[in-house]
Design an enzyme around this catalytic site. Structure first.
Site, short mmCIF file in Angstrom:
data_model
loop_
_atom_site.label_atom_id
_atom_site.label_comp_id
_atom_site.label_asym_id
_atom_site.label_seq_id
_atom_site.Cartn_x
_atom_site.Cartn_y
_atom_site.Cartn_z
N CYS A 1 9.41 1.95 -10.96
CA CYS A 1 10.34 1.32 -10.04
C CYS A 1 10.05 -0.18 -9.99
CB CYS A 1 10.14 1.95 -8.66
SG CYS A 1 10.90 1.05 -7.31
N CYS B 1 19.70 -0.98 -11.60
CA CYS B 1 18.74 0.07 -11.89
C CYS B 1 19.47 1.40 -12.12
CB CYS B 1 17.77 0.16 -10.72
SG CYS B 1 16.90 1.71 -10.62
N GLU C 1 -1.90 0.65 21.10
CA GLU C 1 -1.26 1.36 19.98
C GLU C 1 -1.34 2.87 20.24
OE1 GLU C 1 0.03 0.91 16.66
OE2 GLU C 1 -0.11 3.09 16.60
N ASP D 1 5.10 -5.95 18.29
CA ASP D 1 5.55 -5.64 16.93
C ASP D 1 5.93 -4.16 16.88
OD1 ASP D 1 5.94 -5.46 14.21
OD2 ASP D 1 3.85 -5.83 13.66
N TYR E 1 1.72 -2.60 20.19
CA TYR E 1 2.06 -1.91 18.95
C TYR E 1 1.17 -2.49 17.84
CZ TYR E 1 6.27 -1.20 21.82
OH TYR E 1 7.15 -0.93 22.85
N CYS F 1 10.96 -5.34 12.76
CA CYS F 1 11.45 -4.87 11.46
C CYS F 1 12.84 -4.27 11.63
CB CYS F 1 10.47 -3.87 10.85
SG CYS F 1 10.13 -2.46 11.90
N CYS G 1 17.55 1.08 -2.76
CA CYS G 1 17.89 -0.35 -2.82
C CYS G 1 19.38 -0.56 -2.57
CB CYS G 1 17.54 -0.93 -4.18
SG CYS G 1 15.77 -0.99 -4.48
N GLN H 1 1.42 -3.09 6.66
CA GLN H 1 2.63 -3.62 6.01
C GLN H 1 2.58 -3.39 4.49
OE1 GLN H 1 5.41 -5.20 6.95
NE2 GLN H 1 5.10 -5.68 9.11
N1 SAH Z 1 1.25 -4.78 14.43
C1 SAH Z 1 0.85 -3.81 13.45
C2 SAH Z 1 1.68 -2.53 13.45
C3 SAH Z 1 3.17 -2.68 13.54
S1 SAH Z 1 4.12 -1.21 13.16
C4 SAH Z 1 0.83 -4.42 12.07
O1 SAH Z 1 1.39 -5.48 11.86
O2 SAH Z 1 0.23 -3.83 11.18
C5 SAH Z 1 4.44 -0.51 14.71
C6 SAH Z 1 3.26 0.22 15.30
O3 SAH Z 1 3.70 0.73 16.57
C7 SAH Z 1 2.78 1.43 14.52
O4 SAH Z 1 1.40 1.29 14.29
C8 SAH Z 1 3.06 2.63 15.43
O5 SAH Z 1 2.07 3.63 15.35
C9 SAH Z 1 3.05 1.97 16.79
N2 SAH Z 1 3.83 2.64 17.86
C10 SAH Z 1 4.98 3.34 17.77
N3 SAH Z 1 5.41 3.73 18.97
C11 SAH Z 1 4.51 3.26 19.88
C12 SAH Z 1 4.42 3.33 21.31
N4 SAH Z 1 5.33 3.96 22.03
N5 SAH Z 1 3.37 2.74 21.90
C13 SAH Z 1 2.41 2.09 21.16
N6 SAH Z 1 2.46 1.99 19.81
C14 SAH Z 1 3.49 2.56 19.17
#
Ligand code: SAH
Length: 405
Positions: A108, A25, A282, A330, A261, A357, A34, A232
């Site tokens: 892109c 690119c 969350e 997560d 999370y 991630c 990238c 996502q």
């Molecule tokens: N499981 C969800 C989000 C994953 S991303 C999905 O798949 O869509 C990670 C998430 O953690 C985000 O929404 C972010 O706001 C949250 N987060 C970040 N720090 C945190 C904390 N200390 N306690 C709780 N949530 C948190």
């Protein structure tokens, strides 16, 4: 990853995606988004597989990475920073690596084509509506960023205009002109960010068209997504990742599940179909608001959402002597923390599903959990971000005194 003008194949203002997935690119050096430019997709997957194998070696085997059939235009969330050159030309794209100079990007190869076309049209509209881009140094001007999010299954599109102040002149005509070319835009939101900050979004959202959120579907459930909520970016791979997470949870309908999370409640809601009860936690208020509505939208009566720091919440649960059968976690790229992990150990779930991630922080947290009575039973990487070095992973941990799920 962006394209050469030859690759772009722009005819009469229309963009035809390149057929070559592996061409380098022209924006690559400036954009820096990238890392795997000029590397065949097959080779990219091999590199990621080898990396994960090495990193996970102390914990166990790594399953073959789940790659994409078509690794282009997968990003359904697109963000562009706006600026103006000394000659008065509006530019929109990303910052040149380690600078605040905006690289003007036409289209892109990893971003959704329609989202890119919307951003290109907004550049044109700024000129006709005499709207100035925001100047970071002086604080003068209006438009800072544009974020476009598109629902994969619903096709609904949200456009977020990030402004330095709340008033967009002729806003109704602006929206009308934008929707004339892009009738799939279902909502337009002004986000006010008047601070000197590298954060894209400010705290205040003003809906100027539609409902202020979009909906999308994942694994047969419907989810509402607001401007600041996490969702996502690669919906095709996300479905595969979440299916794996649910499979790893091994639910029979009797379990108490924690979705830590939880964002807008996606994984927890999918899990709630086969669990006795689910608790989602969350930190982000807007995400929790979406999650509560998502539970209603999907008729899920066995799920509860709590807005709190996941670590603090787990410490409290552990102190009260509460138990959980399955913990799905997560966390963001920075991973979890000791408060959370030590409380998970005290809650003693028989299964932990860790969706990550950030492979390095996953390895760090696995080190803790495997020292405290858990064993990694399987680990599957997912390529949710082709052409970049990012990797999503789903790891299953089982309590060592309990047979593998
Ligand atoms: N499981 C969800 C989000 C994953 S991303 C999905 O798949 O869509 C990670 C998430 O953690 C985000 O929404 C972010 O706001 C949250 N987060 C970040 N720090 C945190 C904390 N200390 N306690 C709780 N949530 C948190």
């Amino acid at each position: 990853m962006r394209q050469t003008s030859a690759q772009k194949g722009i005819t009469k203002g229309k963009f035809r995606p390149s057929k070559t997935a592996d061409g380098v690119c022209p924006y690559a050096k400036k954009c820096g988004g990238c890392d795997y430019q000029g590397i065949s997709y097959e080779e990219q997957l091999k590199k990621k597989q080898e990396y994960m194998k090495k990193l996970m070696q102390p914990f166990g085997k790594v399953a073959p990475i789940v790659g994409m059939e078509n690794p282009l235009h997968y990003r359904h969330k697109v963000h562009a920073v706006f600026d103006c050159t000394r000659q008065g030309k509006v530019v929109a794209g990303c910052y040149r690596k380690n600078t605040h100079e905006v690289v003007d990007i036409e289209s892109c190869m990893i971003e959704d084509g329609e989202a890119d076309r919307i951003i290109r049209d907004i550049k044109e509209l700024l000129r006709s509506f005499r709207i100035k881009t925001y100047d970071e140094d002086t604080g003068y001007g209006l438009l800072r960023h544009v974020m476009v999010r598109k629902g994969y299954h619903t096709g609904q599109i949200m456009v977020v205009l990030v402004l330095g102040s709340p008033i967009l002149p002729s806003k109704n005509n602006f929206v009308k002109a934008l929707r004339k070319n892009h009738p799939n835009i279902s909502t337009v939101v002004i986000n006010v960010n008047d601070r000197k900050t590298s954060m894209v979004l400010g705290e205040r959202n003003i809906t100027v068209y539609g409902k202020g959120f979009i909906e999308d579907e994942l694994c047969g459930m419907r989810f509402r997504i607001s401007p600041s909520s996490f969702y996502q970016v690669n919906p095709r791979q996300t479905e595969l990742l979440y299916r794996k997470a649910i499979e790893c949870a091994g639910l029979t309908g009797k379990e108490k599940v924690i979705d830590a999370y939880c964002g807008t409640g996606t994984i927890g809601l999918i899990a709630s179909r086969n669990a006795r009860e689910v608790l989602g936690v969350e930190l982000n208020k807007e995400s929790i608001h979406d999650a509560i509505i998502n539970a209603k939208l999907n008729g899920a009566g066995n799920i509860q959402f709590i807005c709190d720091d996941a670590g603090r919440f787990m410490v409290e649960m552990a102190q009260k002597g509460e138990k959980a059968d399955v913990v799905i976690m997560d966390p963001p790229r920075t991973g979890s923390d000791e408060a959370f992990l030590s409380s998970v150990v005290r809650l003693a779930p028989k299964t932990i599903v860790y969706v990550s991630c950030g492979p390095d922080t996953l390895a760090r947290d696995l080190k803790y959990l495997t020292k405290h009575g858990y064993q990694m039973k399987c680990c599957t990487p997912f390529d949710c971000f082709p052409y970049t070095e990012h990797i999503e992973t789903c790891a299953l941990l089982a309590k060592t005194s309990v047979s593998a799920v």
